[in-house]
Scaffold this motif. Structure first.
Motif, PDB file in Angstrom:
ATOM      1  N   THR A  52     -71.083  71.977  22.313  1.00 50.76           N
ATOM      2  CA  THR A  52     -71.917  71.128  21.459  1.00 50.76           C
ATOM      3  C   THR A  52     -71.302  70.983  20.076  1.00 50.76           C
ATOM      4  N   GLY A  77     -78.814  75.735  11.278  1.00 40.81           N
ATOM      5  CA  GLY A  77     -79.689  75.251  12.338  1.00 40.81           C
ATOM      6  C   GLY A  77     -80.382  76.388  13.065  1.00 40.81           C
ATOM      7  N   TYR A  93     -86.842  72.502  16.878  1.00 48.29           N
ATOM      8  CA  TYR A  93     -85.516  72.049  17.328  1.00 48.29           C
ATOM      9  C   TYR A  93     -85.104  70.721  16.677  1.00 48.29           C
ATOM     10  N   PRO A  94     -85.925  69.671  16.752  1.00 47.48           N
ATOM     11  CA  PRO A  94     -85.537  68.435  16.057  1.00 47.48           C
ATOM     12  C   PRO A  94     -85.455  68.607  14.549  1.00 47.48           C
ATOM     13  N   ILE A  97     -82.007  69.932  13.899  1.00 53.04           N
ATOM     14  CA  ILE A  97     -81.001  68.883  14.119  1.00 53.04           C
ATOM     15  C   ILE A  97     -81.010  67.887  12.964  1.00 53.04           C
ATOM     16  N   VAL A 172     -75.998  66.527  26.380  1.00 54.92           N
ATOM     17  CA  VAL A 172     -75.185  66.375  25.161  1.00 54.92           C
ATOM     18  C   VAL A 172     -73.885  65.641  25.490  1.00 54.92           C
ATOM     19  N   ALA A 219     -75.319  66.861  13.119  1.00 55.13           N
ATOM     20  CA  ALA A 219     -76.447  66.955  14.044  1.00 55.13           C
ATOM     21  C   ALA A 219     -76.076  67.771  15.279  1.00 55.13           C
ATOM     22  N   PHE A 220     -74.883  67.527  15.826  1.00 54.52           N
ATOM     23  CA  PHE A 220     -74.433  68.275  16.993  1.00 54.52           C
ATOM     24  C   PHE A 220     -74.244  69.753  16.644  1.00 54.52           C
ATOM     25  N   CYS A 223     -77.569  71.393  16.469  1.00 53.40           N
ATOM     26  CA  CYS A 223     -78.075  71.529  17.832  1.00 53.40           C
ATOM     27  C   CYS A 223     -77.453  72.757  18.497  1.00 53.40           C
TER      28      CYS A 223
END
Length: 317
Positions: A52, A77, A93-94, A97, A172, A219-220, A223
């Motif tokens: 990821t 994160g 979680y969001p 991210i 992903v 963002a990745f 995550c």
């Protein structure tokens, strides 16, 4: 009848897959118990967090840039997820991210608007983000209490005997491949990596594409940090510090050129498996941890030397 030989590009494209097959064969011969159904699932599950991070990094490296803030953003994160799960549950979680995307956007703004080289921009951003993670967590690991562990089931549970984190990794991968292959943005960043001046002349807003790439990388990364926190049942403000070299190695060993323009998330899948198989395989074979670091460094040098487009580097500094 004239014999046809594969081009250099075709050879380099196939080389990572061939190397992965040979590497697996060598390890299986040295340690027959390595290649089993359970081991394969362990390898795939262990590769998702690294993949990821590396998948997001692929977007930036395709530009011919680099993002050194990835491990710091991943750690942030993880801390955010661990801190917010008790209050907002799955929405943590969001939220993590989104915070990672913001950190990536900040790196992109420093790079694009202030015209700071990506190496320096992301190194500085990484320091800022690391400080934020330490501040939010009071410089300690944030443990996810037992009564909230059910919120981790979407990550650490199983579906039909397959760890769900593997399914998340597949999603992903599909998202990354779709963005790179089937969107105007994906085609633009590949073109920018191959020749930024020509892309500017064609009227494409290069700065905007770079901002999007750095935002996606952030963002990745976040995550990946969230997945790591779920697996560890805690958020460590320095939990992803050791993932920078493996993430870069996964991208480059997979065949994405450090100079940009060639490669992508699909190749990063193979690169990630090479890194993970090497690590687990050497552990199976009892290879000393210091020898493992030497081998990783050597493989990374070879990957860069093979994929480097020297036509884009008139002078090597």
């Amino acid at each position: 009848m004239t014999a046809t030989f594969p081009s250099r590009g075709q050879v380099l494209s196939a080389a990572p897959t061939v190397f992965l097959i040979l590497l697996t064969a060598i390890i299986v011969l040295a340690s027959p118990g390595f290649f089993s159904g359970s081991t394969i699932l362990v390898i795939l599950a262990d590769s998702v967090v690294l993949f990821t991070l590396a998948a997001g990094l692929s977007f930036v490296i395709l530009l011919g840039s680099i993002d050194l803030s990835v491990p710091a953003v991943a750690s942030l994160g993880g801390v955010i997820v661990a801190m917010l799960i008790p209050s907002i549950g799955l929405a943590a979680y969001p939220a993590a991210i989104l915070a990672g995307a913001g950190a990536g956007l900040f790196s992109g703004l420093v790079h694009v608007l202030l015209r700071v080289p990506s190496f320096i921009a992301t190194l500085a951003t990484g320091g800022i983000v690391s400080g934020m993670a330490l501040w939010l967590s009071s410089s300690r690991t944030v443990t996810i209490a037992g009564e909230y562990r059910h919120v981790l089931d979407p990550v650490i549970g199983d579906s039909f005997g397959i760890p769900r984190i593997i399914l998340i990794g597949a999603v992903v991968c599909l998202i990354g491949v779709y963005i790179q292959r089937y969107t105007k943005f994906g085609r633009a960043i590949r073109a920018i990596g191959a020749g930024e001046s020509a892309v500017r002349a064609s009227g494409i807003h290069v700065g905007r594409q770079k901002l999007i790439a750095f935002t996606i990388a952030g963002a990745f990364a976040a995550c990946g940090g969230a997945l790591l926190a779920a697996r560890m049942t805690s958020g460590n403000p320095a939990g992803a510090e050791q993932l920078l070299l493996p993430a870069i190695a996964a991208v480059l060993v997979g065949g994405t050129a450090i100079t940009g323009g060639t490669g992508g998330v699909g190749r990063t899948v193979v690169g990630t498996l090479i890194v993970i198989v090497m690590r687990i395989g050497m552990t199976f074979m009892g290879v000393d941890v210091f020898a493992q670091q030497i081998l990783f460094g050597s493989v990374l040098i070879c990957a860069i030397a093979l994929t480097l487009d020297r036509d884009l580097l008139q002078i090597v500094k």
